[in-house]
Design a protein around this motif. Structure first.
Motif, short mmCIF file in Angstrom:
data_model
loop_
_atom_site.label_atom_id
_atom_site.label_comp_id
_atom_site.label_asym_id
_atom_site.label_seq_id
_atom_site.Cartn_x
_atom_site.Cartn_y
_atom_site.Cartn_z
N ARG A 46 -13.11 9.16 9.85
CA ARG A 46 -11.70 9.26 10.24
C ARG A 46 -11.55 9.25 11.76
O ARG A 46 -10.64 8.63 12.30
CB ARG A 46 -11.07 10.53 9.65
N ILE A 47 -12.44 9.94 12.45
CA ILE A 47 -12.39 9.96 13.92
C ILE A 47 -12.60 8.54 14.46
O ILE A 47 -11.86 8.09 15.35
CB ILE A 47 -13.42 10.95 14.49
N CYS A 48 -13.57 7.83 13.91
CA CYS A 48 -13.81 6.45 14.34
C CYS A 48 -12.59 5.57 14.05
O CYS A 48 -12.22 4.72 14.87
CB CYS A 48 -15.04 5.88 13.64
N GLN A 49 -11.99 5.79 12.91
CA GLN A 49 -10.78 5.05 12.55
C GLN A 49 -9.67 5.29 13.59
O GLN A 49 -9.00 4.36 14.02
CB GLN A 49 -10.32 5.47 11.16
N LYS A 50 -9.49 6.54 14.00
CA LYS A 50 -8.46 6.87 14.98
C LYS A 50 -8.76 6.21 16.33
O LYS A 50 -7.84 5.71 16.99
CB LYS A 50 -8.32 8.38 15.16
N VAL A 51 -10.02 6.17 16.75
CA VAL A 51 -10.38 5.50 18.00
C VAL A 51 -10.02 4.02 17.90
O VAL A 51 -9.45 3.45 18.83
CB VAL A 51 -11.87 5.70 18.35
N GLY A 52 -10.33 3.42 16.78
CA GLY A 52 -9.99 2.02 16.57
C GLY A 52 -8.49 1.78 16.61
O GLY A 52 -8.01 0.84 17.27
N GLU A 53 -7.74 2.61 15.90
CA GLU A 53 -6.27 2.48 15.89
C GLU A 53 -5.70 2.61 17.29
O GLU A 53 -4.85 1.81 17.71
CB GLU A 53 -5.65 3.58 15.01
N GLY A 55 -7.25 2.19 20.11
CA GLY A 55 -7.69 1.07 20.94
C GLY A 55 -6.79 -0.15 20.76
O GLY A 55 -6.39 -0.79 21.73
N VAL A 56 -6.47 -0.44 19.51
CA VAL A 56 -5.58 -1.56 19.22
C VAL A 56 -4.19 -1.30 19.80
O VAL A 56 -3.59 -2.18 20.43
CB VAL A 56 -5.51 -1.83 17.70
N GLU A 57 -3.68 -0.09 19.60
CA GLU A 57 -2.35 0.24 20.12
C GLU A 57 -2.32 0.15 21.65
O GLU A 57 -1.34 -0.33 22.23
CB GLU A 57 -1.93 1.64 19.67
N THR A 58 -3.39 0.57 22.30
CA THR A 58 -3.47 0.49 23.76
C THR A 58 -3.49 -0.97 24.22
O THR A 58 -2.78 -1.35 25.14
CB THR A 58 -4.72 1.23 24.28
N ALA A 59 -4.30 -1.78 23.54
CA ALA A 59 -4.37 -3.20 23.89
C ALA A 59 -3.03 -3.90 23.70
O ALA A 59 -2.60 -4.68 24.55
CB ALA A 59 -5.46 -3.89 23.06
N ASP A 71 0.95 6.33 27.58
CA ASP A 71 0.82 7.24 26.44
C ASP A 71 -0.30 6.79 25.52
O ASP A 71 -1.09 7.60 25.03
CB ASP A 71 2.12 7.32 25.64
N GLU A 72 -0.38 5.49 25.29
CA GLU A 72 -1.44 4.95 24.43
C GLU A 72 -2.81 5.14 25.09
O GLU A 72 -3.79 5.44 24.41
CB GLU A 72 -1.18 3.48 24.10
N CYS A 73 -2.87 4.97 26.40
CA CYS A 73 -4.14 5.21 27.12
C CYS A 73 -4.59 6.66 26.94
O CYS A 73 -5.77 6.93 26.68
CB CYS A 73 -3.99 4.90 28.60
#
Length: 111
Positions: A46-53, A55-59, A71-73
């Motif tokens: 779940r933690i890895c999933q959140k990092v991925g989410e 990361g995509v939102e930041t990009a 905020d996304e950063c």
């Protein structure tokens, strides 16, 4: 974050060191009252999933000049530190790798 968490003395990475300590403290708290504890309770996947989410939102926010880019950063950095702590690693260890990469003998050179 409660104000008592912010009373900690800054360390090498300023507030990031404080945040790393706060995350470490909260990981074993009640997951019903702490978002950080709930992430650790849900596990590494779940933690890895959140990092991925995040990361995509930041990009996406960066690519579209979104008003919430910073905020996304912040969300991405927070979740990345959670992942580091879940793997029993630290910002200092990441810094060591970055420093090595930027040395003349390192494998990567930033221009």
């Amino acid at each position: 974050m409660c104000s008592s968490d912010l009373g900690a003395k800054p360390h090498r990475f300023g507030f990031f060191s404080q945040l790393e300590s706060i995350i470490e403290t909260r990981k074993n708290q009640d997951p019903n009252t702490s978002y950080t504890a709930s992430l650790f309770n849900e596990g590494l996947h779940r933690i890895c999933q959140k990092v991925g989410e995040e990361g995509v939102e930041t990009a996406l926010a960066g690519a579209t000049d979104s008003e919430n880019f910073l905020d996304e950063c912040a969300d991405l950095l927070y979740h990345l530190i959670v992942l580091l702590k879940a793997k029993n690693l630290s910002l200092e260890e990441v810094e060591t790798i970055l420093l090595d990469r930027h040395q003349p003998t390192g494998g990567y050179h930033a221009d």
